[in-house]
Design a protein around this motif. Structure first.
Motif, PDB file in Angstrom:
ATOM      1  N   PRO A  49       0.802  -1.218   0.000  1.00 20.61           N
ATOM      2  CA  PRO A  49       0.000   0.000   0.000  1.00 20.61           C
ATOM      3  C   PRO A  49       0.839   1.276   0.000  1.00 20.61           C
ATOM      4  CG  PRO A  49       0.047  -0.941   2.206  1.00 20.61           C
ATOM      5  CD  PRO A  49       0.752  -1.914   1.314  1.00 20.61           C
ATOM      6  N   HIS A  50       0.190   2.360  -0.448  1.00 18.60           N
ATOM      7  CA  HIS A  50       0.741   3.706  -0.310  1.00 18.60           C
ATOM      8  C   HIS A  50       0.570   4.060   1.159  1.00 18.60           C
ATOM      9  CE1 HIS A  50      -0.171   8.243  -0.816  1.00 18.60           C
ATOM     10  NE2 HIS A  50       1.134   8.080  -0.672  1.00 18.60           N
ATOM     11  N   MET A  51       1.673   4.136   1.892  1.00 18.18           N
ATOM     12  CA  MET A  51       1.597   4.350   3.326  1.00 18.18           C
ATOM     13  C   MET A  51       2.608   5.405   3.744  1.00 18.18           C
ATOM     14  SD  MET A  51       1.661   1.569   6.445  1.00 18.18           S
ATOM     15  CE  MET A  51       2.446   0.407   5.383  1.00 18.18           C
ATOM     16  N   GLY A  52       2.122   6.403   4.474  1.00 15.34           N
ATOM     17  CA  GLY A  52       3.001   7.428   4.995  1.00 15.34           C
ATOM     18  C   GLY A  52       2.508   8.824   4.653  1.00 15.34           C
ATOM     19  N   TRP A  53       3.401   9.782   4.869  1.00 19.32           N
ATOM     20  CA  TRP A  53       3.062  11.198   4.697  1.00 19.32           C
ATOM     21  C   TRP A  53       3.240  11.601   3.240  1.00 19.32           C
ATOM     22  CZ3 TRP A  53       1.023  13.852   8.717  1.00 19.32           C
ATOM     23  CH2 TRP A  53       1.129  13.244   9.964  1.00 19.32           C
ATOM     24  N   ASN A  54       2.308  12.407   2.761  1.00 20.76           N
ATOM     25  CA  ASN A  54       2.360  12.900   1.388  1.00 20.76           C
ATOM     26  C   ASN A  54       1.712  14.278   1.391  1.00 20.76           C
ATOM     27  OD1 ASN A  54       2.554  13.081  -1.413  1.00 20.76           O
ATOM     28  ND2 ASN A  54       1.707  11.046  -1.777  1.00 20.76           N
ATOM     29  N   ASN A  55       2.139  15.117   0.480  1.00 15.37           N
ATOM     30  CA  ASN A  55       1.534  16.453   0.416  1.00 15.37           C
ATOM     31  C   ASN A  55       0.332  16.450  -0.522  1.00 15.37           C
ATOM     32  OD1 ASN A  55       3.340  16.276  -1.863  1.00 15.37           O
ATOM     33  ND2 ASN A  55       3.048  18.475  -2.121  1.00 15.37           N
ATOM     34  N   LEU A  56      -0.505  17.472  -0.354  1.00 17.12           N
ATOM     35  CA  LEU A  56      -1.699  17.649  -1.174  1.00 17.12           C
ATOM     36  C   LEU A  56      -1.453  18.722  -2.210  1.00 17.12           C
ATOM     37  CD1 LEU A  56      -4.372  17.651   1.681  1.00 17.12           C
ATOM     38  CD2 LEU A  56      -3.745  15.752   0.177  1.00 17.12           C
ATOM     39  N   GLN A  57      -2.043  18.562  -3.381  1.00 20.75           N
ATOM     40  CA  GLN A  57      -1.895  19.530  -4.464  1.00 20.75           C
ATOM     41  C   GLN A  57      -3.278  19.905  -4.987  1.00 20.75           C
ATOM     42  OE1 GLN A  57       0.381  17.149  -7.153  1.00 20.75           O
ATOM     43  NE2 GLN A  57       1.984  16.791  -5.656  1.00 20.75           N
ATOM     44  N   SER A  58      -3.347  21.012  -5.684  1.00 22.94           N
ATOM     45  CA  SER A  58      -4.583  21.462  -6.342  1.00 22.94           C
ATOM     46  C   SER A  58      -5.757  21.553  -5.367  1.00 22.94           C
ATOM     47  CB  SER A  58      -4.942  20.533  -7.518  1.00 22.94           C
ATOM     48  OG  SER A  58      -3.863  20.427  -8.412  1.00 22.94           O
ATOM     49  N   LEU A  59      -5.486  22.166  -4.206  1.00 24.25           N
ATOM     50  CA  LEU A  59      -6.508  22.275  -3.154  1.00 24.25           C
ATOM     51  C   LEU A  59      -7.624  23.220  -3.576  1.00 24.25           C
ATOM     52  CD1 LEU A  59      -4.097  22.688  -0.111  1.00 24.25           C
ATOM     53  CD2 LEU A  59      -5.124  20.587  -0.959  1.00 24.25           C
ATOM     54  N   GLN A  60      -8.873  22.773  -3.386  1.00 26.07           N
ATOM     55  CA  GLN A  60     -10.038  23.587  -3.723  1.00 26.07           C
ATOM     56  C   GLN A  60     -11.082  23.468  -2.621  1.00 26.07           C
ATOM     57  OE1 GLN A  60     -11.589  22.576  -7.676  1.00 26.07           O
ATOM     58  NE2 GLN A  60      -9.701  21.456  -8.013  1.00 26.07           N
ATOM     59  N   GLY A  61     -11.737  24.563  -2.314  1.00 19.08           N
ATOM     60  CA  GLY A  61     -12.901  24.505  -1.451  1.00 19.08           C
ATOM     61  C   GLY A  61     -12.621  24.713   0.025  1.00 19.08           C
ATOM     62  N   PRO A  62     -13.702  24.779   0.804  1.00 20.43           N
ATOM     63  CA  PRO A  62     -13.615  25.171   2.209  1.00 20.43           C
ATOM     64  C   PRO A  62     -12.956  24.147   3.126  1.00 20.43           C
ATOM     65  CG  PRO A  62     -15.869  24.561   1.658  1.00 20.43           C
ATOM     66  CD  PRO A  62     -15.097  24.601   0.368  1.00 20.43           C
ATOM     67  N   HIS A 119      -3.357   3.175   2.062  1.00 26.35           N
ATOM     68  CA  HIS A 119      -4.357   2.617   1.140  1.00 26.35           C
ATOM     69  C   HIS A 119      -3.686   1.942  -0.046  1.00 26.35           C
ATOM     70  CE1 HIS A 119      -4.353   6.183  -1.815  1.00 26.35           C
ATOM     71  NE2 HIS A 119      -3.473   6.482  -0.886  1.00 26.35           N
ATOM     72  N   SER A 120      -4.376   0.918  -0.555  1.00 27.03           N
ATOM     73  CA  SER A 120      -3.921   0.193  -1.737  1.00 27.03           C
ATOM     74  C   SER A 120      -4.769   0.519  -2.959  1.00 27.03           C
ATOM     75  CB  SER A 120      -3.991  -1.321  -1.483  1.00 27.03           C
ATOM     76  OG  SER A 120      -3.138  -1.676  -0.422  1.00 27.03           O
ATOM     77  N   TYR A 121      -5.908   1.181  -2.725  1.00 27.61           N
ATOM     78  CA  TYR A 121      -6.860   1.516  -3.787  1.00 27.61           C
ATOM     79  C   TYR A 121      -7.059   3.023  -3.800  1.00 27.61           C
ATOM     80  CZ  TYR A 121      -7.762  -3.464  -3.901  1.00 27.61           C
ATOM     81  OH  TYR A 121      -7.613  -4.822  -4.025  1.00 27.61           O
ATOM     82  N   TYR A 122      -7.480   3.551  -4.949  1.00 23.19           N
ATOM     83  CA  TYR A 122      -7.600   5.002  -5.090  1.00 23.19           C
ATOM     84  C   TYR A 122      -8.716   5.360  -6.070  1.00 23.19           C
ATOM     85  CZ  TYR A 122      -5.379   4.481  -9.642  1.00 23.19           C
ATOM     86  OH  TYR A 122      -5.114   4.132 -10.936  1.00 23.19           O
ATOM     87  N   ALA A 123      -9.192   6.581  -5.951  1.00 23.09           N
ATOM     88  CA  ALA A 123     -10.130   7.149  -6.917  1.00 23.09           C
ATOM     89  C   ALA A 123      -9.334   7.990  -7.912  1.00 23.09           C
ATOM     90  CB  ALA A 123     -11.164   8.020  -6.221  1.00 23.09           C
ATOM     91  N   PRO A 124      -9.522   7.775  -9.215  1.00 22.59           N
ATOM     92  CA  PRO A 124      -8.823   8.604 -10.202  1.00 22.59           C
ATOM     93  C   PRO A 124      -9.236  10.076 -10.086  1.00 22.59           C
ATOM     94  CG  PRO A 124      -9.780   6.653 -11.234  1.00 22.59           C
ATOM     95  CD  PRO A 124     -10.339   6.742  -9.846  1.00 22.59           C
ATOM     96  N   VAL A 125      -8.422  10.939 -10.647  1.00 20.18           N
ATOM     97  CA  VAL A 125      -8.745  12.367 -10.692  1.00 20.18           C
ATOM     98  C   VAL A 125      -9.898  12.578 -11.674  1.00 20.18           C
ATOM     99  CG1 VAL A 125      -7.852  14.641 -11.363  1.00 20.18           C
ATOM    100  CG2 VAL A 125      -6.412  13.045 -10.070  1.00 20.18           C
ATOM    101  N   GLY A 126     -10.852  13.422 -11.290  1.00 22.24           N
ATOM    102  CA  GLY A 126     -12.001  13.723 -12.139  1.00 22.24           C
ATOM    103  C   GLY A 126     -12.602  15.062 -11.754  1.00 22.24           C
ATOM    104  N   PRO A 127     -13.758  15.408 -12.294  1.00 23.89           N
ATOM    105  CA  PRO A 127     -14.371  16.698 -11.997  1.00 23.89           C
ATOM    106  C   PRO A 127     -14.805  16.845 -10.543  1.00 23.89           C
ATOM    107  CG  PRO A 127     -15.818  15.334 -13.363  1.00 23.89           C
ATOM    108  CD  PRO A 127     -14.497  14.643 -13.288  1.00 23.89           C
ATOM    109  N   TYR A 128     -14.885  15.766  -9.811  1.00 25.17           N
ATOM    110  CA  TYR A 128     -15.248  15.740  -8.398  1.00 25.17           C
ATOM    111  C   TYR A 128     -14.044  15.972  -7.490  1.00 25.17           C
ATOM    112  CZ  TYR A 128     -13.607  11.231  -9.924  1.00 25.17           C
ATOM    113  OH  TYR A 128     -12.868  10.254 -10.538  1.00 25.17           O
TER     114      TYR A 128
END
Length: 195
Positions: free
Chosen positions: A114-127, A142-151
């Motif tokens: 799995p992807h485990m550990g600290w990672n930074n966030l990019q393209s932050l939007q919203g409150p 986590h070993s599973y992920y949601a692809p990037v999309g309009p959501y």
């Protein structure tokens, strides 16, 4: 403020309750549809496997209740993934609140699963991300992920970009564990409570 935490016998619930307590918020752990409907905010923490979690939601009738909620709703880790349509994890149909299909990471020489550990966030939007920047790091497992999309309202990479956070109407989700993400996670929870 009435805060409900969805009880579907999944893991990680106590950590979320403690994180809310540290913010001065009192939450009720519940699977009662009426309490969930009346709450001002609903949190849906998750740890574990998609098919078992969906089976527990169906057994409690929560697969019918959760999509009808209109107050701010935050899914955490597996709780975010379950908002999607389908998961590759055991070929699982999910709640269908957002149009993404959850995929498994493909390991390579530099990127383990799995992807485990600290990672930074990019393209932050919203409150949810008020007061945060790409310099802030959050904790993923986590070993599973949601692809990037309009959501997508925040991204992270492992190695390619994936949805670190999503939103559709009142439904928010974060792939990382807010309750294990130090000051950044606390700020995101506080921002959610302020919605």
């Amino acid at each position: 403020m009435e805060i409900a935490v969805v009880d579907y016998k999944g893991g990680n619930v106590q950590s979320v309750l403690f994180a809310l307590e540290r913010l001065g918020a009192v939450a009720t752990l519940t699977s009662d549809p009426e309490i969930l409907r009346k709450a001002d905010k609903v949190l849906f923490p998750g740890e574990g496997e998609a098919a078992s979690a969906m089976a527990a939601l169906r057994a409690a009738g929560l697969d019918q209740v959760l999509p009808t909620l209109t107050q701010p709703f935050l899914g955490i880790c597996l709780g975010m993934q379950l908002l999607g349509v389908h998961s590759e994890e055991n070929d699982t149909p999910m709640l269908g609140l957002l149009p993404f299909r959850v995929k498994r990471f493909a390991p390579d020489a530099q990127h383990k699963v799995p992807h485990m550990g600290w990672n930074n966030l990019q393209s932050l939007q919203g409150p949810l991300f008020t007061g945060l920047s790409a310099a802030d790091h959050v904790y993923f497992v986590h070993s599973y992920y949601a692809p990037v999309g309009p959501y997508t309202i925040a991204e992270a990479a492992h190695p390619g970009a994936f949805s670190a956070a999503v939103q559709h109407h009142n439904f928010y989700g974060v792939q990382f564990h807010t309750e294990k993400s130090g000051a950044a996670g606390t700020r995101i929870l506080a921002n959610f409570l302020a919605l």
